[in-house]
Design a protein around this motif. Structure first.
Motif, short mmCIF file in Angstrom:
data_model
loop_
_atom_site.label_atom_id
_atom_site.label_comp_id
_atom_site.label_asym_id
_atom_site.label_seq_id
_atom_site.Cartn_x
_atom_site.Cartn_y
_atom_site.Cartn_z
N HIS A 297 27.97 38.90 30.03
CA HIS A 297 27.64 37.83 30.97
C HIS A 297 28.91 37.14 31.47
O HIS A 297 28.98 36.73 32.63
N VAL A 298 29.89 37.01 30.58
CA VAL A 298 31.18 36.45 30.99
C VAL A 298 31.81 37.33 32.06
O VAL A 298 32.32 36.85 33.07
N THR A 299 31.77 38.64 31.85
CA THR A 299 32.33 39.58 32.82
C THR A 299 31.60 39.49 34.15
O THR A 299 32.23 39.49 35.23
N GLU A 300 30.28 39.43 34.11
CA GLU A 300 29.49 39.33 35.34
C GLU A 300 29.88 38.08 36.13
O GLU A 300 30.04 38.13 37.35
N GLU A 301 30.04 36.97 35.43
CA GLU A 301 30.42 35.74 36.12
C GLU A 301 31.82 35.85 36.70
O GLU A 301 32.09 35.37 37.80
N GLY A 302 32.74 36.49 35.96
CA GLY A 302 34.08 36.71 36.48
C GLY A 302 34.07 37.53 37.76
O GLY A 302 34.79 37.23 38.72
N LEU A 303 33.26 38.59 37.80
CA LEU A 303 33.14 39.42 39.00
C LEU A 303 32.64 38.59 40.18
O LEU A 303 33.14 38.71 41.30
N ARG A 304 31.65 37.77 39.93
CA ARG A 304 31.08 36.95 41.02
C ARG A 304 32.09 35.92 41.52
O ARG A 304 32.26 35.75 42.74
N VAL A 305 32.78 35.24 40.60
CA VAL A 305 33.72 34.21 41.00
C VAL A 305 34.93 34.83 41.71
O VAL A 305 35.48 34.25 42.64
N GLY A 306 35.33 36.03 41.29
CA GLY A 306 36.39 36.72 42.01
C GLY A 306 36.02 36.99 43.45
O GLY A 306 36.85 36.88 44.37
N GLN A 307 34.76 37.34 43.68
CA GLN A 307 34.27 37.56 45.05
C GLN A 307 34.29 36.25 45.84
O GLN A 307 34.68 36.21 47.01
N GLU A 308 33.87 35.16 45.19
CA GLU A 308 33.84 33.87 45.87
C GLU A 308 35.26 33.41 46.23
O GLU A 308 35.48 32.87 47.32
N ALA A 309 36.22 33.63 45.33
CA ALA A 309 37.60 33.25 45.61
C ALA A 309 38.16 34.07 46.77
O ALA A 309 38.88 33.54 47.63
N ALA A 310 37.82 35.36 46.80
CA ALA A 310 38.27 36.21 47.91
C ALA A 310 37.67 35.74 49.23
O ALA A 310 38.36 35.70 50.27
N ALA A 311 36.39 35.37 49.20
CA ALA A 311 35.75 34.89 50.42
C ALA A 311 36.41 33.60 50.89
O ALA A 311 36.58 33.38 52.10
N TYR A 312 36.79 32.74 49.98
CA TYR A 312 37.47 31.49 50.33
C TYR A 312 38.82 31.76 50.97
O TYR A 312 39.18 31.17 51.99
N LEU A 313 39.58 32.68 50.38
CA LEU A 313 40.92 32.96 50.87
C LEU A 313 40.92 33.73 52.19
O LEU A 313 41.76 33.48 53.06
N LEU A 314 40.00 34.66 52.32
CA LEU A 314 40.02 35.56 53.47
C LEU A 314 39.03 35.15 54.57
O LEU A 314 39.03 35.74 55.65
N GLY A 315 38.18 34.18 54.23
CA GLY A 315 37.20 33.75 55.23
C GLY A 315 36.11 34.76 55.48
O GLY A 315 35.53 34.79 56.56
N THR A 316 35.85 35.62 54.49
CA THR A 316 34.79 36.62 54.62
C THR A 316 33.88 36.55 53.41
O THR A 316 34.27 36.12 52.33
N GLY A 317 32.66 37.01 53.58
CA GLY A 317 31.74 37.06 52.45
C GLY A 317 31.41 38.46 52.04
O GLY A 317 30.39 38.70 51.41
N THR A 318 32.23 39.41 52.44
CA THR A 318 31.95 40.82 52.16
C THR A 318 32.01 41.11 50.67
O THR A 318 32.96 40.74 50.00
N ASP A 319 30.99 41.77 50.17
CA ASP A 319 30.94 42.15 48.76
C ASP A 319 31.25 43.63 48.65
O ASP A 319 30.44 44.47 49.02
N ARG A 320 32.44 43.94 48.13
CA ARG A 320 32.83 45.34 47.99
C ARG A 320 32.91 45.77 46.54
O ARG A 320 33.52 46.75 46.21
N CYS A 321 32.31 44.96 45.67
CA CYS A 321 32.34 45.29 44.23
C CYS A 321 31.05 45.97 43.79
O CYS A 321 30.86 46.24 42.62
#
Length: 454
Positions: A297-321
């Motif tokens: 569950h820790v890993t799952e949350e890390g994957l999700r938050v990594g996506q959110e941080a990428a969306a914040y930095l790049l201005g996209t919501g694309t999920d490529r994981c």
């Protein structure tokens, strides 16, 4: 755009990998140990990866798996680096006025004081254990009182035994796992105290019931005794108002007390700041956000938050994981006579021997487990063997297959006679046909040059 991830445990590694996969090119992962994995390498027991991969990894194997993912994704890893503080970059110095900038102050073992500028920060610093003083329990404070995690580190990575007889305060997973670990090493666990059955069902079966370790629910510790070394503890049952019933108190002689009384998120580095994610580029994940039962569950949350941080930095919501694996719901309103320990879900099954029938299992593996448990119970044994490396005096190992439960003591005797030299990595064979069980003993962590690879 630069992303800094604080903490190289399962949450931090997953977040860093996820951010890279989602297009963030500059990702730095800061870890205070000289290896990746966080607390995982000292967790030599199985139970990791059962939901994400349907494999029963040990903590070391799971750490190795994610360390390889992290390095192969090109994440910049700073080991032996302790973060001292995280602060906002003054607005007049920001290159992008509309975006929050962050300054990470840390100290490195070789470079000394280091400052890192980042456009976003993920805090995956994990949590720490509650100590006996925090619980305000009276009594002396002699040697022999440990948190369960510190005792786990001593035994599984430093080759020290904490004592000879023990009482464990806390019925969560770490307390139950350490009860089994100490029993296998010859330490007599006299009692586990817990207010409720808070550990995973599989740990209650495999760590307590398998070894007939006494456990009392609704009892607590009321005092410690001893001067230089712990001599014993006083325990008492809790009344309905939560106050110990001192008229029923008991004194239990022991030289070791393990405190497994909960975890507290470690957030000192961002004290004074609120992690608001998409608003300001400061994110939390893993046990630093909230305490999770499973590393999956820790890993799952890390994957999700990594996506959110990428969306914040790049201005996209694309999920490529890829699609996120859902967390399974807890068992509810199930009745039966056998608890399946194939995975942490712990299905409660109804099993009959003649004729053989199984119901209540949520996956086909429950049928095989039930038949095995009726005819010849087997368990995977995890332990450590000695090495010739003074910096890493033990190597975590496990049997590559389950062995007869009645043979666990024989396997432990054989394990204690082994001393290894040279370079090992997870999966390498340490001993073939250990104690005549037909199972090989394999490494679940690393030694020698392999340590440098993570």
């Amino acid at each position: 755009m630069k992303l800094a991830v604080i903490g190289g445990g399962p949450a931090g590694m997953a977040a860093a990998v996820s951010a890279r996969k989602n297009g963030v090119e500059d990702v730095v992962l800061i870890e205070r140990h000289d290896y990746l994995g966080g607390v995982l390498p000292q967790c030599i027991h199985t139970g990791f990866g059962t939901q994400l991969y349907e494999r029963d990894y040990t903590g070391g194997e799971y750490a190795w798996l994610w360390a390889e993912k992290t390095l192969s994704e090109g994440v910049d890893v700073m080991r032996s680096t302790t973060v001292l503080s995280v602060s906002k970059i003054p607005s007049e110095t920001k290159t992008e006025p509309d975006r929050q900038g962050w300054l990470i102050t840390c100290v490195n073992a070789s470079a000394g004081a280091v400052e890192i500028d980042a456009d976003a920060v993920i805090v995956a610093s994990g949590c720490r254990e509650r100590t006996l003083p925090q619980m305000m329990i009276p009594g002396s404070r002699p040697a022999g009182i440990f948190t369960a995690g510190s005792a786990q580190l001593m035994m599984n990575m430093k080759n020290y035994l904490p004592g000879r007889s023990a009482v464990i305060l806390g019925s969560g997973d770490i307390g139950l796992i350490m009860a089994r670990r100490m029993t296998l090493e010859g330490i007599r666990v006299k009692l586990i105290l817990g207010q409720e059955a808070s550990g995973l069902a599989r740990n209650i079966v495999q760590c307590v019931d398998d070894f007939d370790i006494p456990m009392r629910y609704g009892w607590t510790l009321v005092s410690t005794h001893g001067y230089r070394r712990l001599k014993g503890v006083t325990v008492a049952p809790l009344q309905e108002d939560g106050v110990p019933d001192m008229s029923r108190r008991e004194y239990i002689p022991c030289d070791t007390l393990l405190v497994a009384a909960g975890l507290v998120p470690e957030l000192e580095v961002i004290r004074g700041y609120e992690a608001r994610g998409m608003e300001n580029g400061l994110f939390l994940c893993g046990n630093a956000n909230r305490v999770h039962d499973l590393a999956d569950h820790v890993t799952e949350e890390g994957l999700r938050v990594g996506q959110e941080a990428a969306a914040y930095l790049l201005g996209t919501g694309t999920d490529r994981c890829g699609q996120r694996i859902p967390v399974r719901e807890e068992m509810k309103d199930r009745q039966g006579n056998m608890l399946c320990t194939v995975c942490p879900k712990g299905c409660i099954m109804s099993v009959s021997r003649d004729p053989f029938r199984v119901s209540g299992n949520d996956c086909p593996r429950g049928v095989g487990f039930a038949k095995q448990e009726l005819d010849d119970p087997k368990r995977v044994l995890t332990s450590v063997v000695r090495t010739d490396d003074p910096l890493h005096p033990v190597l975590a190992v496990r049997t590559d297959a389950a062995v007869d439960r009645s043979k666990l003591a024989d396997v432990m005797k054989a394990v204690k006679r082994i001393r290894v030299t040279g370079d090992f990595r997870p999966g390498d064979t340490v001993a073939e046909n250990i104690a005549g069980t037909g199972a090989d003993l394999i490494a679940t962590w690393c030694t020698g040059d392999s340590m440098k690879k993570i």
